[in-house]
Scaffold this active site. Structure first.
Site, mmCIF file in Angstrom:
data_model
loop_
_atom_site.group_PDB
_atom_site.id
_atom_site.type_symbol
_atom_site.label_atom_id
_atom_site.label_comp_id
_atom_site.label_asym_id
_atom_site.label_seq_id
_atom_site.Cartn_x
_atom_site.Cartn_y
_atom_site.Cartn_z
ATOM 1 N N GLY A 156 -16.674 126.109 -26.740
ATOM 2 C CA GLY A 156 -15.362 126.744 -26.824
ATOM 3 C C GLY A 156 -14.423 126.084 -25.839
ATOM 4 O O GLY A 156 -14.612 124.928 -25.443
ATOM 5 N N ILE A 158 -13.929 126.662 -22.628
ATOM 6 C CA ILE A 158 -14.570 126.305 -21.362
ATOM 7 C C ILE A 158 -15.522 125.138 -21.563
ATOM 8 O O ILE A 158 -15.554 124.190 -20.768
ATOM 9 C CB ILE A 158 -15.288 127.527 -20.751
ATOM 10 C CG1 ILE A 158 -14.253 128.571 -20.299
ATOM 11 C CG2 ILE A 158 -16.177 127.108 -19.579
ATOM 12 C CD1 ILE A 158 -14.849 129.892 -19.857
ATOM 13 N N ARG A 178 -22.077 127.254 -33.214
ATOM 14 C CA ARG A 178 -22.439 127.855 -34.504
ATOM 15 C C ARG A 178 -22.214 126.910 -35.663
ATOM 16 O O ARG A 178 -22.886 127.014 -36.688
ATOM 17 C CB ARG A 178 -21.643 129.149 -34.704
ATOM 18 C CG ARG A 178 -22.172 130.306 -33.879
ATOM 19 C CD ARG A 178 -21.301 131.526 -33.975
ATOM 20 N NE ARG A 178 -20.038 131.332 -33.269
ATOM 21 C CZ ARG A 178 -19.130 132.285 -33.086
ATOM 22 N NH1 ARG A 178 -19.341 133.492 -33.560
ATOM 23 N NH2 ARG A 178 -18.024 132.048 -32.427
ATOM 24 N N ARG A 234 -23.192 133.913 -18.805
ATOM 25 C CA ARG A 234 -23.652 135.240 -18.420
ATOM 26 C C ARG A 234 -25.136 135.156 -18.091
ATOM 27 O O ARG A 234 -25.873 134.369 -18.684
ATOM 28 C CB ARG A 234 -23.442 136.253 -19.558
ATOM 29 C CG ARG A 234 -21.998 136.730 -19.726
ATOM 30 C CD ARG A 234 -21.575 137.613 -18.567
ATOM 31 N NE ARG A 234 -20.269 138.206 -18.745
ATOM 32 C CZ ARG A 234 -19.135 137.660 -18.312
ATOM 33 N NH1 ARG A 234 -19.159 136.498 -17.690
ATOM 34 N NH2 ARG A 234 -17.977 138.266 -18.491
ATOM 35 N N GLU A 263 -27.050 141.566 -10.999
ATOM 36 C CA GLU A 263 -25.965 141.294 -10.044
ATOM 37 C C GLU A 263 -25.497 142.615 -9.438
ATOM 38 O O GLU A 263 -25.430 143.623 -10.135
ATOM 39 C CB GLU A 263 -24.787 140.617 -10.763
ATOM 40 C CG GLU A 263 -25.132 139.255 -11.355
ATOM 41 C CD GLU A 263 -23.945 138.644 -12.113
ATOM 42 O OE1 GLU A 263 -22.830 139.215 -12.078
ATOM 43 O OE2 GLU A 263 -24.141 137.600 -12.739
ATOM 44 N N HIS A 281 -21.227 134.680 -8.924
ATOM 45 C CA HIS A 281 -20.423 135.032 -10.102
ATOM 46 C C HIS A 281 -18.936 134.963 -9.743
ATOM 47 O O HIS A 281 -18.188 135.934 -9.867
ATOM 48 C CB HIS A 281 -20.782 136.419 -10.629
ATOM 49 C CG HIS A 281 -20.318 136.634 -12.056
ATOM 50 N ND1 HIS A 281 -20.873 137.566 -12.893
ATOM 51 C CD2 HIS A 281 -19.340 136.015 -12.795
ATOM 52 C CE1 HIS A 281 -20.261 137.530 -14.083
ATOM 53 N NE2 HIS A 281 -19.326 136.600 -14.034
#
Length: 321
Positions: A156, A158, A178, A234, A263, A281
Site C-alpha cells: 500500500g 506505506i 492481494r 501490527r 503492548e 510502537h
C-alpha cells in the site's frame, strides 16, 4: 468538559492543541480521565454522538452498547483493528481514520530498523559507551545492504514508500499483496514465496483477523538463517511465539520490531534476545505527523457535523443479505 456543540466521548486524547479545538466546539466527556468510567457512561452515554480515540486505544470491547446514539468514531491512526467495524456497519456508525498523513514517518522508521539490524547500531552504541572499543578492539563486521532483496508484505502507501527508500540504497524489491500492481517489482502470490525470495521481509499490511499470524513459522523458515524480519504493521500479523523460537534457534538472523503482540509489555523472552532491535510502537511518533493526524480528527468531526459527510471514512464490511 465544555458547554457547546454535540457531545463527544474521548477514549484516548489527541494532541493538546487539537484537544483544545475539540473542547471549544463540542461538549467533551473524558472517559480516559474518569475515576468512575461506568458511572460516566451511565450518565452521558445516551447523549454521545461521536467518539475520539487512537489506534492503540481503539474502542474497548463492550463500550458500543453504552452509546446508543453514537454516529461517528474518529481515530487518530491508520489502523482500525481495535474497532469492531462489523458492529459499526450494523449500526450505521461512520468510522474515520488518518490515512497518508503518517506514511513517510513510518517508512523512515522501517528503513531505520533495516539499518539498525544489519549494521548492529544498538550494539555498536553500547560497544563505544562501555569502553569495549578500547579494551576489545574493532567492532565485529556487520552486513551490507547494497544488493539485498527486500520483500514487502503489503504494497500500500506505506509499502511503496518503504520500497522507494530501499531503492535509494540499491536494494532489489519484491512484494506480496492481494493482487499484482502496476509496479516494476517482483510479484509473489503468497507470503511464504516472498519470504523464500527475500533477504529482508518488511511487514506493511493492516492488522485484523484476516492478517493474523500471516507471518508464521513456515514463513520464517522460508526467510532463512541470514534473513531479517522488519515489522512496522501490527503485532498481530506475526506469530510471536514462532518468531521468538526462530530468533533463538537461528532460523532467522535478526528482527526489527516497532509493534508487538502484547503492548506496552512485550514478551520478556523477546526483549531478552540480543539479535532483535526494539522500538515502542512509535513509527509515526514525530511532532509534525502526530499534529497532522490530530488535525485530521478535528477536521473529520467538523465535516461530519457540518455537512453529514466525513473526510476520510473507512470502508466498513458489508453484511451478507
Amino acid at each position: 468538559m465544555s458547554a457547546a456543540g454535540p457531545e463527544v466521548l474521548v477514549v484516548a486524547p489527541i494532541r493538546p492543541a487539537q484537544m483544545e479545538a475539540l473542547g471549544a466546539a463540542y461538549t467533551l466527556h473524558r472517559l480516559d480521565l474518569a475515576d468512575a468510567p461506568e458511572a460516566l457512561l451511565a450518565e452521558v452515554g445516551p447523549r454521545v454522538a461521536a467518539l475520539v480515540t487512537t489506534g492503540s486505544a481503539g474502542v474497548p470491547a463492550g463500550l458500543l452498547p453504552s452509546l446508543p446514539g453514537l454516529r461517528l468514531i474518529a481515530t487518530s491512526s491508520v489502523g482500525t483493528d481495535r474497532i469492531d467495524l462489523a458492529a459499526c456497519a450494523e449500526r450505521g456508525i461512520v468510522v474515520t481514520n488518518t490515512p497518508d498523513v503518517l506514511t513517510d514517518d513510518v517508512a523512515d522508521l522501517a528503513l531505520g530498523l533495516i539499518l539498525a539490524t544489519h549494521r548492529r547500531m544498538v550494539a555498536g552504541d553500547a560497544w563505544v559507551r562501555s569502553g569495549d572499543w578500547g579494551r576489545e578492539g574493532p567492532f565485529p563486521l556487520t552486513a551490507t545492504l547494497t544488493g539485498r532483496r527486500v520483500g514487502i508484505l503489503g504494497l500500500g502507501a506505506i509499502g511503496m514508500a518503504v520500497a522507494e527508500r530501499c531503492q535509494a540504497f540499491r536494494m532489489e524489491i519484491g512484494y506480496c499483496s492481494r493482487a499484482p500492481k502496476t509496479v516494476d517489482f517482483a510479484y509473489h502470490a503468497a507470503p511464504i514465496a516472498l519470504a523464500g525470495w527475500a533477504d529482508i521481509l518488511v511487514a506493511c499490511l493492516p492488522g485484523g483477523a484476516a492478517t493474523r499470524h500471516v507471518i508464521d513459522a513456515g514463513v520464517l523458515a522460508a526467510l532463512g538463517p541470514a534473513g531479517a524480519l522488519i515489522n512496522v504493521a501490527r503485532g498481530s500479523v506475526v506469530d510471536e511465539t514462532a518468531l521468538i523460537e526462530a530468533l533463538e534457534t537461528g532460523t532467522i538472523a535478526t528482527a526489527g520490531l516497532d509493534v508487538f503482540a502484547s503492548e506496552p509489555a512485550p514478551d520478556p523472552r523477546l526483549t531478552a534476545l540480543p539479535n532483535v532491535t526494539l522500538y515502542p510502537h512509535h513509527a509515526s511518533g514525530t511532532v509534525a505527523t502526530r499534529d497532522r493526524m490530530a488535525e485530521l480528527v478535528v477536521e473529520n468531526l467538523a465535516a461530519f457535523f457540518g455537512t453529514g459527510a466525513a473526510l476520510t471514512p473507512v470502508a466498513l464490511p458489508v453484511s451478507p443479505a
